[in-house]
Design an enzyme around this catalytic site. Sequence first.
Site, PDB file in Angstrom:
ATOM      1  N   ARG A  55       0.882  -1.262   0.036  1.00  0.00           N
ATOM      2  CA  ARG A  55      -0.062  -0.187   0.065  1.00  0.00           C
ATOM      3  C   ARG A  55       0.890   1.098  -0.056  1.00  0.00           C
ATOM      4  NH1 ARG A  55      -4.106  -0.013   4.668  1.00  0.00           N
ATOM      5  NH2 ARG A  55      -4.670   2.215   3.523  1.00  0.00           N
ATOM      6  N   ASP A  93      -2.970   8.295   2.949  1.00  0.00           N
ATOM      7  CA  ASP A  93      -2.166   8.825   2.112  1.00  0.00           C
ATOM      8  C   ASP A  93      -1.848  10.317   2.197  1.00  0.00           C
ATOM      9  OD1 ASP A  93      -5.132   8.647   0.146  1.00  0.00           O
ATOM     10  OD2 ASP A  93      -4.106  10.485   0.510  1.00  0.00           O
ATOM     11  N   HIS A 108      -6.738   8.710  10.979  1.00  0.00           N
ATOM     12  CA  HIS A 108      -6.475   7.062  10.912  1.00  0.00           C
ATOM     13  C   HIS A 108      -4.642   7.180  10.657  1.00  0.00           C
ATOM     14  CE1 HIS A 108     -10.682   6.033  10.018  1.00  0.00           C
ATOM     15  NE2 HIS A 108     -10.471   6.485  11.407  1.00  0.00           N
ATOM     16  N   SER A 177     -17.731   5.838   3.239  1.00  0.00           N
ATOM     17  CA  SER A 177     -18.870   4.906   3.531  1.00  0.00           C
ATOM     18  C   SER A 177     -19.884   5.214   4.761  1.00  0.00           C
ATOM     19  CB  SER A 177     -18.659   3.676   3.287  1.00  0.00           C
ATOM     20  OG  SER A 177     -17.756   3.305   4.339  1.00  0.00           O
ATOM     21  N   ASN A 201     -20.397  11.780  -2.724  1.00  0.00           N
ATOM     22  CA  ASN A 201     -19.930  10.440  -2.786  1.00  0.00           C
ATOM     23  C   ASN A 201     -20.320   9.968  -4.211  1.00  0.00           C
ATOM     24  OD1 ASN A 201     -18.682   8.668  -0.945  1.00  0.00           O
ATOM     25  ND2 ASN A 201     -20.430   7.635  -0.954  1.00  0.00           N
ATOM     26  N   LEU A 202     -19.756   8.807  -4.561  1.00  0.00           N
ATOM     27  CA  LEU A 202     -20.595   8.048  -5.939  1.00  0.00           C
ATOM     28  C   LEU A 202     -21.745   7.534  -5.549  1.00  0.00           C
ATOM     29  CD1 LEU A 202     -18.812   7.414  -8.237  1.00  0.00           C
ATOM     30  CD2 LEU A 202     -18.071   5.047  -7.517  1.00  0.00           C
ATOM     31  N   ALA A 219     -15.627  11.972  -7.475  1.00  0.00           N
ATOM     32  CA  ALA A 219     -15.108  13.123  -6.713  1.00  0.00           C
ATOM     33  C   ALA A 219     -14.238  14.090  -7.612  1.00  0.00           C
ATOM     34  CB  ALA A 219     -13.940  12.575  -5.587  1.00  0.00           C
TER      35      ALA A 219
HETATM   36  N1  APR Z   1     -15.676   9.513  -6.003  1.00  0.00           N
HETATM   37  C1  APR Z   1     -16.407   9.778  -4.733  1.00  0.00           C
HETATM   38  N2  APR Z   1     -16.729   8.732  -3.960  1.00  0.00           N
HETATM   39  C2  APR Z   1     -16.448   7.583  -4.282  1.00  0.00           C
HETATM   40  C3  APR Z   1     -15.645   7.317  -5.547  1.00  0.00           C
HETATM   41  C4  APR Z   1     -15.431   8.231  -6.283  1.00  0.00           C
HETATM   42  N3  APR Z   1     -14.602   8.069  -7.324  1.00  0.00           N
HETATM   43  N4  APR Z   1     -15.292   5.934  -5.330  1.00  0.00           N
HETATM   44  C5  APR Z   1     -15.675   5.388  -4.296  1.00  0.00           C
HETATM   45  N5  APR Z   1     -16.486   6.219  -3.604  1.00  0.00           N
HETATM   46  C6  APR Z   1     -17.085   6.020  -2.289  1.00  0.00           C
HETATM   47  C7  APR Z   1     -17.758   4.885  -2.269  1.00  0.00           C
HETATM   48  O1  APR Z   1     -19.031   4.816  -2.786  1.00  0.00           O
HETATM   49  C8  APR Z   1     -17.855   4.484  -0.757  1.00  0.00           C
HETATM   50  O2  APR Z   1     -18.990   5.371  -0.059  1.00  0.00           O
HETATM   51  O3  APR Z   1     -16.189   6.186  -1.326  1.00  0.00           O
HETATM   52  C9  APR Z   1     -16.715   5.535  -0.367  1.00  0.00           C
HETATM   53  C10 APR Z   1     -15.478   4.462   0.232  1.00  0.00           C
HETATM   54  O4  APR Z   1     -16.012   3.853   1.643  1.00  0.00           O
HETATM   55  P1  APR Z   1     -14.796   2.970   2.179  1.00  0.00           P
HETATM   56  O5  APR Z   1     -14.410   2.150   1.354  1.00  0.00           O
HETATM   57  O6  APR Z   1     -15.574   2.220   3.375  1.00  0.00           O
HETATM   58  O7  APR Z   1     -13.746   3.942   2.630  1.00  0.00           O
HETATM   59  P2  APR Z   1     -13.845   4.921   3.831  1.00  0.00           P
HETATM   60  O8  APR Z   1     -15.174   5.100   4.248  1.00  0.00           O
HETATM   61  O9  APR Z   1     -12.848   5.790   3.947  1.00  0.00           O
HETATM   62  O10 APR Z   1     -13.632   3.766   5.206  1.00  0.00           O
HETATM   63  C11 APR Z   1     -13.349   4.273   6.475  1.00  0.00           C
HETATM   64  O11 APR Z   1     -12.454   2.276   7.366  1.00  0.00           O
HETATM   65  O12 APR Z   1     -11.140   0.582   7.286  1.00  0.00           O
HETATM   66  C12 APR Z   1     -11.222   1.932   7.743  1.00  0.00           C
HETATM   67  O13 APR Z   1      -9.210   2.747   8.349  1.00  0.00           O
HETATM   68  C13 APR Z   1     -10.300   2.730   7.281  1.00  0.00           C
HETATM   69  O14 APR Z   1     -10.381   5.149   6.968  1.00  0.00           O
HETATM   70  C14 APR Z   1     -10.843   3.728   6.521  1.00  0.00           C
HETATM   71  C15 APR Z   1     -12.225   3.884   7.315  1.00  0.00           C
END
Ligand code: APR
Length: 235
Positions: A55, A93, A108, A177, A201-202, A219
């Site tokens: 990663r 990141d 985080h 999410s 969000n997507l 995004a």
């Molecule tokens: N543009 C906008 N939103 C997007 C895109 C995009 N191109 N691609 C994906 N998404 C959205 C998805 O629809 C989803 O709702 O981004 C979200 C990603 O959700 P997760 O994968 O759950 O990531 P995140 O919410 O950051 O997770 C929170 O969980 O595992 C832990 O520490 C980890 O920081 C992370 C935390």
Amino acid sequence: MNIFVLTGAGVSAESGLGTFRDPGGLWRRFDPARLASPEAFAADPDEVHAFYNLRRRGVCEAAPNAAHRALARLQAALPAQGGRLFLCTQNVDDLHERAGATEVVHMHGEILRARCGSCGASAPWRSDLTVATACPACGRAGGMRPDVVWFGEVPLHLDPIEAALAAADRFVAIGTSGAVYPAAGFVAAARRRGIPTHEINLAPSDTAHIFDTAAYGPATAAVPAFVGAVLAGRI
Ligand code: APR
């Protein structure tokens, strides 16, 4: 206008960094219990190092996208309008920073830093970590780990985050999410304060029903549009 922005993995998705819970996401392919917890690291540090080394290399190879750049633009422009952007990210990141954001709160942690389990010192880190890696501060090997918050550990900077939420005029969540607390609870805290809440969000997140307004789409399109509207005084 004081804006609190919370970003998640979705803001870095178009930079090629995987999200966690989307189809094909990291936690759809790997078991977080085996890779992202202190217990996992104690049980099999080599496997955890291999996962984070992969990663970390991905982050170093990735580039910021238009969403990161738009947020950096907003952070730079708001003070001239008497406002402020508090940029809180769940992401480990450094793409917000590489896009020009100056104050980024990594609740985080940061994958481009390593922390010593023996002395607690943290240092910038871009190369692979192994169990043989010695701490640059105390010299001891065996305890160096990615300086990120694992499951079961307490997120960082919660006091300044709480203070910023209490002072915000608007709350915006981007690319998350809404699955992981305490970050997922920020929108409810904003709601209780009666400030406008907006989701970018997507697709609708787990907490979409709590937001006043939303913009769904990639995004790299939705965030520049939002920032443009704020700076033009349209919202
Ligand atoms: N543009 C906008 N939103 C997007 C895109 C995009 N191109 N691609 C994906 N998404 C959205 C998805 O629809 C989803 O709702 O981004 C979200 C990603 O959700 P997760 O994968 O759950 O990531 P995140 O919410 O950051 O997770 C929170 O969980 O595992 C832990 O520490 C980890 O920081 C992370 C935390």
